[in-house]
Design an enzyme around this catalytic site. Sequence first.
Site, PDB file in Angstrom:
ATOM      1  N   TRP A  99      52.763  -4.450  49.595  1.00 26.72           N
ATOM      2  CA  TRP A  99      53.836  -3.676  48.956  1.00 26.72           C
ATOM      3  C   TRP A  99      54.506  -4.476  47.843  1.00 26.72           C
ATOM      4  O   TRP A  99      54.847  -3.924  46.799  1.00 26.72           O
ATOM      5  CB  TRP A  99      54.879  -3.223  49.985  1.00 26.72           C
ATOM      6  N   ASP A 166      63.394  -5.070  48.979  1.00 23.89           N
ATOM      7  CA  ASP A 166      62.757  -3.940  49.658  1.00 23.89           C
ATOM      8  C   ASP A 166      62.853  -4.234  51.149  1.00 23.89           C
ATOM      9  O   ASP A 166      62.198  -5.137  51.669  1.00 23.89           O
ATOM     10  CB  ASP A 166      61.293  -3.829  49.209  1.00 23.89           C
ATOM     11  N   LYS A 190      60.623   4.388  58.395  1.00 20.27           N
ATOM     12  CA  LYS A 190      60.271   3.271  59.266  1.00 20.27           C
ATOM     13  C   LYS A 190      61.334   3.112  60.358  1.00 20.27           C
ATOM     14  O   LYS A 190      61.047   3.215  61.516  1.00 20.27           O
ATOM     15  CB  LYS A 190      60.152   1.966  58.467  1.00 20.27           C
TER      16      LYS A 190
END
Length: 354
Positions: A99, A166, A190
């Site tokens: 990511w 993030d 999540k």
Amino acid sequence: MYNFNSGPATLPPDVLQEAARAVVNYGDTGLSILEIPHRGALFTELLEEGNALVRELLSLNADYEVLWLQGGGRMQFSMVPMNFLGPGETAGYIDSGHWAADAIKNAAFYGNTEIIASSRNEGYRNIPRWEIIPDTLAYLHITTNNTIYGTQFFRFPETQVPLVADMSSELFSRTLDYNQFDLIYAVAQKNIGPAGVTLVVIKKSLLEKQKRELPGILSYKTIAAYNSVWNTPPVFAIYCSVLNLRRLRQTGLQAIESRNEAKARQLYEAIDGSRLFYGTAQEGDRSRMNVCFRARKPELESAFMQFAKERNITGIEGHRSVGGFRAALYNAVTPEAVTHLINVMQTFEADHTP
Ligand SMILES: *Cc1c(COP(=O)(O)O)cnc(C)c1O
């Protein structure tokens, strides 16, 4: 079912039940939560409650705006540089996984990027160690929990430049000084709520640094000026997130952190004590949220998957890019679920090792 999916992930059963009721009749209004107007009093109240919960749970000072956006993590990979990386400027990135690397690729459309540290050559088994962080950077971007590789930051860069994090797969899982970050983003699916909403916490001073003209939908400053209702926000996803945060407030962040720590410790201990399974992330950088492991006999991996499935375990397959197994231990995963997984692993091991 014992759900260890990394995202969309499990939510507390009482949150699901309350959300289900609200789909039919929201708070005795005779309206479904799916039918209420996003600029009306009911939703405005909900949004304000959500903002207050975020501020309280993260102990944010008055310098921050709380925003609820769409477009997921991918959208943030683009929005961050679009807003804060001017042409000719350089943004720093710590490359700690898939990511993080994707975020770097997207920033390159808007300016220069500099990789401050990377663990790519180690297969992202660890959090890369950084040294000097130039104070000329437009910002520094980190990915605090690497969902795919199961690594997590436990120490953060100290820098004069805006620190962007993030925190998609860990926000609200632990206590931290959240005021050290200038911008935090986290997709809901999540550890917060259903897919469809992304939580952003941003310093007001950073909002003023927008580097180019942008359509309102892509501008943090515009969305902040409209309190997240510049367009129609994902009302239902925000509602479910608020339900979950309300519940988290009752438990307390400290208590959930202890519980998360204990769950992770228990699973890592079982893996370390196993003759069949081994952990893939480097000790010291092991994530408390995503535990990645493999079998020493790769030919047994699909058999274990099937064995676990027959015992009501779902979502333990590793990300398609790395294989093996991955168990997400987000807030809603109970200690009982972890104990069950460990028992199943141990039973399988006893059956399959001499
Ligand atoms: C899941 C995840 C993303 C991607 O989110 P999408 O909403 O699928 O774009 C980004 N960053 C991290 C750390 C993630 O875990």
